[in-house]
Motif scaffolding. Structure first.
Motif, PDB file in Angstrom:
ATOM      1  N   THR A 288       0.779  -1.240   0.000  1.00 17.75           N
ATOM      2  CA  THR A 288       0.000   0.000   0.000  1.00 17.75           C
ATOM      3  C   THR A 288       0.813   1.295   0.000  1.00 17.75           C
ATOM      4  OG1 THR A 288      -0.218  -0.283   2.360  1.00 17.75           O
ATOM      5  CG2 THR A 288      -2.071  -1.027   1.017  1.00 17.75           C
ATOM      6  N   ARG A 294      -7.300   5.134  -4.252  1.00 16.71           N
ATOM      7  CA  ARG A 294      -7.995   6.403  -3.984  1.00 16.71           C
ATOM      8  C   ARG A 294      -7.423   7.525  -4.851  1.00 16.71           C
ATOM      9  NH1 ARG A 294     -11.278   9.207  -0.884  1.00 16.71           N
ATOM     10  NH2 ARG A 294     -11.925   7.347   0.237  1.00 16.71           N
ATOM     11  N   ARG A 295      -6.097   7.610  -4.905  1.00 15.66           N
ATOM     12  CA  ARG A 295      -5.498   8.698  -5.696  1.00 15.66           C
ATOM     13  C   ARG A 295      -5.776   8.487  -7.187  1.00 15.66           C
ATOM     14  NH1 ARG A 295      -0.859  12.606  -6.527  1.00 15.66           N
ATOM     15  NH2 ARG A 295       0.109  11.639  -8.333  1.00 15.66           N
ATOM     16  N   SER A 297      -8.302   7.031  -8.512  1.00 17.34           N
ATOM     17  CA  SER A 297      -9.724   7.256  -8.800  1.00 17.34           C
ATOM     18  C   SER A 297     -10.141   8.705  -8.676  1.00 17.34           C
ATOM     19  CB  SER A 297     -10.606   6.461  -7.840  1.00 17.34           C
ATOM     20  OG  SER A 297     -10.260   5.138  -7.869  1.00 17.34           O
ATOM     21  N   THR A 298      -9.374   9.479  -7.929  1.00 17.93           N
ATOM     22  CA  THR A 298      -9.784  10.872  -7.751  1.00 17.93           C
ATOM     23  C   THR A 298      -8.965  11.825  -8.635  1.00 17.93           C
ATOM     24  OG1 THR A 298      -8.366  10.924  -5.798  1.00 17.93           O
ATOM     25  CG2 THR A 298     -10.718  10.629  -5.422  1.00 17.93           C
ATOM     26  N   LYS A 309     -13.612   2.273  -9.480  1.00 14.74           N
ATOM     27  CA  LYS A 309     -13.734   3.225  -8.363  1.00 14.74           C
ATOM     28  C   LYS A 309     -14.330   2.573  -7.117  1.00 14.74           C
ATOM     29  CE  LYS A 309     -14.025   7.207 -11.401  1.00 14.74           C
ATOM     30  NZ  LYS A 309     -13.879   6.456 -12.657  1.00 14.74           N
ATOM     31  N   THR A 312     -11.956   1.740  -4.234  1.00 11.26           N
ATOM     32  CA  THR A 312     -11.242   2.788  -3.497  1.00 11.26           C
ATOM     33  C   THR A 312     -11.099   2.383  -2.028  1.00 11.26           C
ATOM     34  OG1 THR A 312     -12.047   4.440  -5.018  1.00 11.26           O
ATOM     35  CG2 THR A 312     -11.328   5.249  -2.871  1.00 11.26           C
ATOM     36  N   ASP A 313      -9.875   2.495  -1.503  1.00 12.86           N
ATOM     37  CA  ASP A 313      -9.516   2.127  -0.127  1.00 12.86           C
ATOM     38  C   ASP A 313      -9.548   0.618   0.137  1.00 12.86           C
ATOM     39  OD1 ASP A 313      -9.109   4.814   0.439  1.00 12.86           O
ATOM     40  OD2 ASP A 313     -11.180   5.109   1.108  1.00 12.86           O
ATOM     41  N   GLN A 314      -9.701  -0.168  -0.906  1.00  7.10           N
ATOM     42  CA  GLN A 314      -9.718  -1.640  -0.744  1.00  7.10           C
ATOM     43  C   GLN A 314      -8.372  -2.257  -1.127  1.00  7.10           C
ATOM     44  OE1 GLN A 314     -12.813  -3.230   0.254  1.00  7.10           O
ATOM     45  NE2 GLN A 314     -13.112  -1.045   0.647  1.00  7.10           N
ATOM     46  N   ASP A 315      -7.345  -1.429  -1.272  1.00  4.99           N
ATOM     47  CA  ASP A 315      -6.060  -1.902  -1.818  1.00  4.99           C
ATOM     48  C   ASP A 315      -5.551  -3.188  -1.161  1.00  4.99           C
ATOM     49  OD1 ASP A 315      -6.461   1.040  -1.985  1.00  4.99           O
ATOM     50  OD2 ASP A 315      -4.648   0.949  -3.211  1.00  4.99           O
TER      51      ASP A 315
END
Ligand code: GCU
Length: 418
Positions: A288, A294-295, A297-298, A309, A312-315
């Motif tokens: 991670t 997150r980066r 996707s945003t 998307k 996101t945060d599921q890495d």
């Protein structure tokens, strides 16, 4: 010795904390590339090619990169420039416009091609997209100045290229060196295929495929760039000067993500070079550190399909990861490279991606990556999967090219080694 380096399987299925070395600092379970979604183990090459590989391809098309179309039916090529004495007589320069609809007023891209001079037979080639326009890869005044859209930057005026940009990216494209080693160099500006900004569905090649928009597995930018790389290969197959069975696909950074996906989806590419491709490239999301979903996707929401998307945060719990994309290249040779100072790409994550793809290469009877731990800086490890981490920052350097050319000599020119 790190106890986890005793067992290769331990690395792949359970990467755990090692207190005595810096190699594995995170604990996570990596999805197994050789287990089908129904739980069945893949133990033969036939199962890999007939079942697991297609399963992974459709998974990544649906969840991450998006769908991409086949070659357009009416695509045509126009060679609009040929100079037999380019680069001080070392090369033949050709420039070709690819009309994706066969029409001059439709979407199109310009290929810049240098072929080593005085070579009697067809030559292998290295193909890659460029960041700043064909005119930036060399100061050669014969290169067409791109008329495409450019992001604001030095010497870009009103989002258009200017003469002052000529040759400004030459340090990353040592044409004379590559040509001197007997390879043709082929490049296209990424923005001809898909401009690197949001709301781009009416630009580049996207208008050709309205049915691939407004859906969760939409044709997205990285996929479009990879698709463009395949269309370059379509042209090369028509050019007698090129040995189209020995074409390597190269890419740096975001274009390294595209090169990896092109190599994964198009088996005609005989070798893949992924230079500091980072997140969405060779780096494992489960590692991670550095850039994460997150980066991506945003900051770059248009690079991957909309479905992506939702991760996101599921890495660290992702049900798939990039070692599986690397495996799609197997058993073709692939070189993955990192730079010590490129923390956004996460060198260890890139190394782990290469390592975790190795079981597929081994299943297919090749060496895979012949290492279990990260090598010291500037010390390449060469198997069918090759890896190095060099000193310095995010870039493509002469050191990188020297390794890629040695690798290509080993696997593209002579009969391929296991
Ligand atoms: C950004 C981005 C990376 C990308 C890089 C590049 O740093 O976060 O994912 O690889 O740009 O293309 O240079």
């Amino acid at each position: 010795m790190c106890r986890y380096s005793k067992s290769f399987a331990a690395f792949v299925f359970q990467i755990a904390v090692c207190t005595t070395c810096a190699f594995a600092q995170q604990s996570y379970t990596l999805p197994d590339v050789l287990t089908m979604s129904n739980g069945k183990k893949v133990t033969t090459a036939k199962q890999w090619f007939n079942q697991r590989r297609p399963e992974l391809l459709s998974l990544f098309k649906k969840e991450m990169y998006g769908q991409s179309p086949a070659s357009p039916a009416n695509m045509s090529f126009r060679v609009f420039d040929e100079d037999k004495k380019a680069l001080n007589g070392e090369a033949i320069r050709k420039q070709i416009t690819v009309y994706f609809t066969g029409k001059a007023d439709g979407p199109q891209m310009d290929i810049l091609l240098y072929i080593p001079n005085n070579v009697k037979k067809a030559v292998p080639a290295i193909v890659g997209l460029n960041f700043d326009g064909n005119h930036a890869v060399n100061a050669d005044p014969g290169i067409k100045l791109s008329a495409s859209w450019f992001d604001k930057g030095k010497n870009v005026v009103n989002n258009r290229a200017t003469e002052a940009m000529r040759g400004t990216n030459a340090s990353q494209w040592p044409l004379e060196t590559i040509i001197g080693r007997g390879y043709a160099v082929v490049t296209v500006y990424r923005g001809d295929i898909a401009p690197d900004h949001d709301h781009n569905l009416n630009e580049g090649v996207f208008p050709l495929y309205p049915e691939l928009q407004n859906r969760p597995d939409n044709f997205a930018t990285v996929s479009a760039w990879a698709w463009g790389l395949s269309r370059i290969l379509d042209y090369l197959e028509t050019d007698k000067a090129i040995d189209s069975k020995h074409v390597a696909v190269f890419g740096f950074s975001r274009l390294g993500k595209a090169a990896l996906w092109a190599g994964a989806t198009d088996s005609r590419f005989a070798l893949v070079i992924s230079n500091e491709s980072g997140a969405g490239g060779a780096k494992l999301f489960h590692e991670t550190a550095g850039e994460g979903i997150r980066r991506l996707s945003t900051k770059f929401p248009f690079w991957f399909c909309d479905n992506f998307k939702k991760y996101t945060d599921q890495d660290s719990v992702l049900p798939f990861d990039q070692h599986m994309v690397i495996s799609l290249v197997a058993p073709r040779p692939i070189y993955i490279a990192s730079a010590e100072g490129d923390l956004n790409s996460n060198p260890k994550g890139e190394f782990m991606g290469a390592l975790a793809a190795s079981p597929v290469y081994k299943l297919l009877g090749t060496k895979g990556l012949p290492a279990l731990t990260m090598p010291p800086v500037n010390t390449p490890i060469i198997g069918r999967i090759a890896y190095h981490i060099r000193t310095g920052t995010h870039n493509v350097t002469d050191f990188d090219w020297a390794q890629y050319l040695n690798f290509a000599d080993q696997y593209l020119k002579t009969p391929a080694k296991p």
